[in-house]
Design a protein around this motif. Structure first.
Motif, PDB file in Angstrom:
ATOM      1  N   ALA A  56       0.867  -1.139   0.007  1.00  0.00           N
ATOM      2  CA  ALA A  56       0.059   0.068  -0.081  1.00  0.00           C
ATOM      3  C   ALA A  56       0.739   1.192  -0.033  1.00  0.00           C
ATOM      4  N   VAL A  57       1.922   1.453   0.989  1.00  0.00           N
ATOM      5  CA  VAL A  57       2.589   2.533   1.008  1.00  0.00           C
ATOM      6  C   VAL A  57       3.586   2.602  -0.197  1.00  0.00           C
ATOM      7  N   THR A 211       8.163   0.090 -15.415  1.00  0.00           N
ATOM      8  CA  THR A 211       7.080  -0.811 -14.846  1.00  0.00           C
ATOM      9  C   THR A 211       6.835  -1.065 -13.494  1.00  0.00           C
ATOM     10  N   LEU A 212       7.989  -1.479 -12.630  1.00  0.00           N
ATOM     11  CA  LEU A 212       8.038  -1.470 -11.424  1.00  0.00           C
ATOM     12  C   LEU A 212       7.780  -0.173 -10.560  1.00  0.00           C
ATOM     13  N   LEU A 213       8.428   0.946 -11.083  1.00  0.00           N
ATOM     14  CA  LEU A 213       8.415   2.176 -10.111  1.00  0.00           C
ATOM     15  C   LEU A 213       7.042   3.241 -10.592  1.00  0.00           C
ATOM     16  N   TYR A 214       6.991   3.178 -11.809  1.00  0.00           N
ATOM     17  CA  TYR A 214       5.876   4.321 -12.021  1.00  0.00           C
ATOM     18  C   TYR A 214       4.460   3.478 -12.281  1.00  0.00           C
ATOM     19  N   LEU A 215       4.575   2.539 -12.923  1.00  0.00           N
ATOM     20  CA  LEU A 215       2.981   1.642 -13.098  1.00  0.00           C
ATOM     21  C   LEU A 215       2.466   1.150 -12.022  1.00  0.00           C
ATOM     22  N   LEU A 216       3.207   0.403 -11.084  1.00  0.00           N
ATOM     23  CA  LEU A 216       2.332  -0.274  -9.879  1.00  0.00           C
ATOM     24  C   LEU A 216       1.923   0.707  -8.899  1.00  0.00           C
TER      25      LEU A 216
ATOM     26  N   GLY B  18      -0.546   0.365 -23.898  1.00  0.00           N
ATOM     27  CA  GLY B  18      -1.400  -0.671 -23.246  1.00  0.00           C
ATOM     28  C   GLY B  18      -1.069  -0.580 -21.788  1.00  0.00           C
ATOM     29  N   SER B  19       0.304  -0.594 -21.295  1.00  0.00           N
ATOM     30  CA  SER B  19       0.650  -0.587 -19.752  1.00  0.00           C
ATOM     31  C   SER B  19       0.149   0.705 -19.204  1.00  0.00           C
ATOM     32  N   VAL B  20       0.421   1.783 -19.916  1.00  0.00           N
ATOM     33  CA  VAL B  20      -0.243   3.021 -19.221  1.00  0.00           C
ATOM     34  C   VAL B  20      -1.791   3.080 -19.183  1.00  0.00           C
ATOM     35  N   LEU B  21      -2.600   2.519 -20.137  1.00  0.00           N
ATOM     36  CA  LEU B  21      -3.827   2.443 -20.038  1.00  0.00           C
ATOM     37  C   LEU B  21      -4.387   1.665 -18.984  1.00  0.00           C
ATOM     38  N   ILE B  22      -3.721   0.492 -18.912  1.00  0.00           N
ATOM     39  CA  ILE B  22      -3.974  -0.687 -17.915  1.00  0.00           C
ATOM     40  C   ILE B  22      -3.937  -0.219 -16.492  1.00  0.00           C
ATOM     41  N   THR B  23      -2.736   0.861 -16.109  1.00  0.00           N
ATOM     42  CA  THR B  23      -2.514   1.403 -15.004  1.00  0.00           C
ATOM     43  C   THR B  23      -3.776   2.395 -14.455  1.00  0.00           C
ATOM     44  N   ALA B  24      -4.252   3.047 -15.597  1.00  0.00           N
ATOM     45  CA  ALA B  24      -5.111   4.043 -15.396  1.00  0.00           C
ATOM     46  C   ALA B  24      -6.652   3.219 -15.135  1.00  0.00           C
ATOM     47  N   LEU B  25      -6.856   2.158 -15.895  1.00  0.00           N
ATOM     48  CA  LEU B  25      -8.431   1.581 -16.024  1.00  0.00           C
ATOM     49  C   LEU B  25      -8.497   0.314 -15.383  1.00  0.00           C
ATOM     50  N   PRO B  27      -9.091  -2.041 -12.484  1.00  0.00           N
ATOM     51  CA  PRO B  27      -8.776  -1.867 -10.991  1.00  0.00           C
ATOM     52  C   PRO B  27      -8.203  -3.269 -10.361  1.00  0.00           C
ATOM     53  N   GLY B  28      -7.958  -2.955  -9.306  1.00  0.00           N
ATOM     54  CA  GLY B  28      -7.301  -4.379  -8.249  1.00  0.00           C
ATOM     55  C   GLY B  28      -6.101  -4.574  -8.779  1.00  0.00           C
ATOM     56  N   PRO B  29      -5.722  -5.812  -7.927  1.00  0.00           N
ATOM     57  CA  PRO B  29      -4.185  -6.211  -8.463  1.00  0.00           C
ATOM     58  C   PRO B  29      -4.074  -6.830  -9.895  1.00  0.00           C
ATOM     59  N   ALA B  30      -5.087  -7.183 -10.420  1.00  0.00           N
ATOM     60  CA  ALA B  30      -4.902  -7.945 -11.626  1.00  0.00           C
ATOM     61  C   ALA B  30      -3.857  -7.029 -12.700  1.00  0.00           C
TER      62      ALA B  30
END
Lengths: 218, 85
Positions: A56-57, A211-216, B18-25, B27-30
């Motif tokens: 979470a953090v 991917t690890l830093l910005y997207l998660l 696609g990666s950026v859209l997935i992050t935005a759209l 929900p949840g851990p999927a």
């Protein structure tokens, strides 16, 4: 198959021909890249372990990074990968002017990437999110010491990547000068191939850092 | 100009989008698994097309696969405990 360019200069004495020398050079570069994989792999693994423990953090801290700038930078780096690969092709087919232009574009894209990265770091510095060299760290959220850990990883990973980018730009500039001189086309072909491998590898590393830093972030 | 290089570049940009859209759209851990999958696909494209593993000889491929295999062992043994708790 030997190209017209590779046949214009002699191989080093320990090699039978220039193709054998090129294969040995490429193999050596891959061995070096394997060690680099383990260097970045250990950093990324450390990050993933803490990401699992403090999901979470870390997600909250990641939302403080500039996704738009990070995405633009990723697109720039991927485009530089294309121009480096095209430049390699141009060198090996003897198209000197194209090779020079494409490599110059790659260098400009690489420098642009670094400028945007430095700008991102400056923004984080002004927001007091840079817990390095005793600078104040103020995180608007709970568990600020865990967020500080995230930003330590962030600066370590992006900083180490930037160092590799600078080294890569140095390599590309040397190849650019060799293309401008064009005194030993066979040697330039080998250098372009090996330098290109290094540059593409730096792209791969960035893909995982991004991917690890910005997207998660949720 | 090589079509393979251009297609790979377009593929990389589409995967990035696609990666950026997935992050935005999503929900949840999927979305985490999807983003990691997209990153692996992007790396595979760069390795095979830009780094020419697609047309490399067997020995070079063996070295590349060996490097990835050792990295895989490293990740697996380091993360096994955390991922199975």
């Amino acid at each position: 198959m030997p190209t017209m360019n590779t046949m214009t200069s002699a191989p080093a004495e320990q090699f039978d021909d220039l193709d054998q020398q090129l294969r040995a050079d490429v193999m050596g570069m891959w061995v070096f890249l394997a060690t680099e994989m383990l260097l970045f792999g250990s950093l990324l693994t450390g990050f993933v372990i803490f990401r699992i423990q403090h999901a979470a953090v870390f997600a909250d801290a990641a939302s403080h990074l500039g996704l738009k700038l990070g995405s633009i930078n990723t697109a720039i780096l991927l485009t530089s990968g294309l121009t480096v690969a095209l430049s390699e092709q141009a060198v090996s087919s003897g198209r000197r002017r194209s090779a020079f232009s494409l490599l110059l574009i790659s260098i400009v894209l690489g420098v642009t990437f670094l400028c945007i990265k430095f700008y991102e770091w400056y923004i984080e510095y002004t927001e007091e999110l840079m817990p390095v060299l005793g600078l104040p760290f103020r995180f608007k959220g709970e568990h600020d010491h865990v967020a500080e850990l995230f930003f330590n990883f962030y600066y370590m990973m992006t900083g180490l990547h930037a160092v590799h980018m600078i080294a890569g730009l140095g390599v590309l500039m040397v190849i650019l000068m060799q293309i401008a001189r064009w005194s030993e086309p066979g040697r330039v072909t080998r250098q372009a191939r090996i330098g290109g491998l290094y540059w593409h590898f730096v792209d791969v590393i960035w893909v995982f850092i991004f991917t690890l830093l910005y997207l998660l972030r949720s | 100009m090589s079509k393979a290089l251009l297609f790979a570049w377009v593929g990389l940009l589409l995967l990035l989008a696609g990666s950026v859209l997935i992050t935005a759209l999503v929900p949840g851990p999927a979305y985490i698994g999807l983003n990691i999958g997209f990153a692996v696909l992007m790396a595979a494209l760069i390795f095979t097309v830009f780094m020419k593993l697609r047309s490399a000889d067997g020995l070079l491929r063996l070295f590349a696969v060996g490097a990835l295999m050792w990295l895989g062992f490293f990740l697996l043994f380091s993360l096994a405990d955390f991922l199975t708790r």
